[in-house]
Write an enzyme that holds these catalytic residues in place. Structure first.
Site, PDB file in Angstrom:
ATOM      1  N   ASP A 170       7.950 -16.647   4.422  1.00  0.00           N
ATOM      2  CA  ASP A 170       8.651 -17.919   4.579  1.00  0.00           C
ATOM      3  C   ASP A 170       9.817 -17.991   3.597  1.00  0.00           C
ATOM      4  OD1 ASP A 170       9.260 -20.369   5.680  1.00  0.00           O
ATOM      5  OD2 ASP A 170       7.677 -21.479   4.654  1.00  0.00           O
ATOM      6  N   GLU A 190       3.134 -27.650  11.277  1.00  0.00           N
ATOM      7  CA  GLU A 190       2.961 -27.718   9.821  1.00  0.00           C
ATOM      8  C   GLU A 190       2.388 -29.066   9.388  1.00  0.00           C
ATOM      9  OE1 GLU A 190       5.825 -25.618   6.897  1.00  0.00           O
ATOM     10  OE2 GLU A 190       7.069 -26.108   8.615  1.00  0.00           O
ATOM     11  N   HIS A 197       9.792 -23.881  14.445  1.00  0.00           N
ATOM     12  CA  HIS A 197       8.862 -24.392  13.443  1.00  0.00           C
ATOM     13  C   HIS A 197       8.022 -25.497  14.074  1.00  0.00           C
ATOM     14  CE1 HIS A 197      11.454 -22.405  10.506  1.00  0.00           C
ATOM     15  NE2 HIS A 197      10.620 -22.743   9.528  1.00  0.00           N
ATOM     16  N   GLY A 205      13.066 -27.856   9.666  1.00  0.00           N
ATOM     17  CA  GLY A 205      13.250 -29.160   9.047  1.00  0.00           C
ATOM     18  C   GLY A 205      12.052 -30.076   9.246  1.00  0.00           C
TER      19      GLY A 205
END
Length: 324
Positions: free
Chosen positions: A272, A195, A192, A165
């Protein structure tokens, strides 16, 4: 030897973002749901990660039943088999599949059944990762992970946890309590991070117990961060096409693949979201190979080494490697 013939390992593949267009259309027809297919795929005109993530809103409309979830897992496993993938971990967020009243246990039953059937249909090992969402309160993610741990059976294909998220608005510190909970359950954790150019999210995630980092591109040109990643033997789950589309990178060269290889930084290449990004794993490696960033021998080597970072037992790893 060519790219297709190389046996592969995929560790970062989202279920909802990878369900084929054909199955989405079929499920929409069966469930009498209007779907605009153009809303679920992006290209290089995508402006950001936030824009990229809106694609999932449409796909999730047809993934709210046990039947659709089971078929989705089989569908993604079949696509992986077509890429000559021998081992895949498919991740998903159970709380995004409760709109029609499914419980977490029912959702787990469905994805487990899909993984079981996929393994009878194709020569591939399929496991599942459960995603907590950064934007959800810590207590919500802890409740989810508690339910998953209570559910787990000996034959469960659910092997670990992830956090996904919007990273910039909900950094690692914000979800620290939920991350720390996973370590008390001795669960495998990937995360995650990196990014949005946030190297600190990567470092903090590893310090809190993450054994792999999803994407991690913020670290690839940071010598200190790469040294930290190598010291902790943390694998970077690199997703080139997705990162180009979300503008995490501006060119594939920014991933700094040559440095990762030459310095022995653990990494592998992933899709992904196959459907959202209009890609597959062969295309990802072709992109890198065409830019002279990886040789065929290096591609083969990377996929074998990635098995060591799979969330499975040592015995399973050694047995799996015999297929490579």
């Amino acid at each position: 030897m060519n790219i297709h013939n190389i046996s592969k390992t995929e560790l970062h593949c989202h279920l909802d973002g990878s369900v084929s267009i054909a199955l989405i259309k079929q499920l929409a027809k069966e469930q009498d749901i209007n779907i605009n297919i153009s809303d679920i795929q992006v290209d290089q005109s995508c402006n950001s990660l936030d824009e990229y993530l809106t694609s999932f809103d449409t796909i999730l409309k047809v993934l709210q039943t046990k039947d659709s979830l089971k078929r989705a897992v089989i569908d993604v496993a079949e696509q992986a088999h077509q890429d000559n993938i021998k081992y895949i971990e498919i991740r998903f967020a159970p709380l995004f599949h409760t709109d029609l009243g499914l419980t977490v246990n029912e959702i787990c039953d469905a994805v487990n059944a899909g993984a079981e059937q996929a393994e009878t249909l194709f020569p591939i090992k399929v496991n599942i990762l459960v995603c907590g969402m950064r934007l959800h309160p810590n207590e919500t993610n802890i409740k989810l992970f508690t339910d998953i741990n209570d559910y787990k059976q000996d034959d469960s294909h659910i092997v670990g946890f992830d956090f996904a998220g919007p990273e910039e608005a909900f950094p690692t510190k914000a979800i620290q309590e939920a991350i720390e909970f996973t370590s008390t359950t001795q669960s495998h954790l990937t995360l995650h991070a990196g990014e949005c150019g946030c190297v600190h999210n990567i470092i903090e995630g590893i310090q809190l117990g993450a054994k792999r980092i999803g994407h991690g591109v913020a670290a690839v040109n940071d010598d200190e961060a790469l040294s930290f990643i190598k010291t902790h033997n943390t694998l970077l789950e690199i997703c080139p096409t997705s990162n180009l589309q979300t503008k995490a990178i501006q060119s594939v060269e920014e991933i700094n693949i040559r440095t990762l290889i030459e310095q022995g930084i653990p990494f592998n290449i992933n899709t992904d979201n196959r459907t959202v990004s209009s890609t597959n794993l062969n295309k990802e490696y072709e992109l890198l190979h065409e830019h002279n960033l990886m040789t065929l021998e290096e591609i083969k080597d990377i996929n074998i080494k990635a098995v060591d970072h799979a969330f499975i037992s040592s015995i399973e790893k050694e047995n799996l490697k015999t297929q490579y």
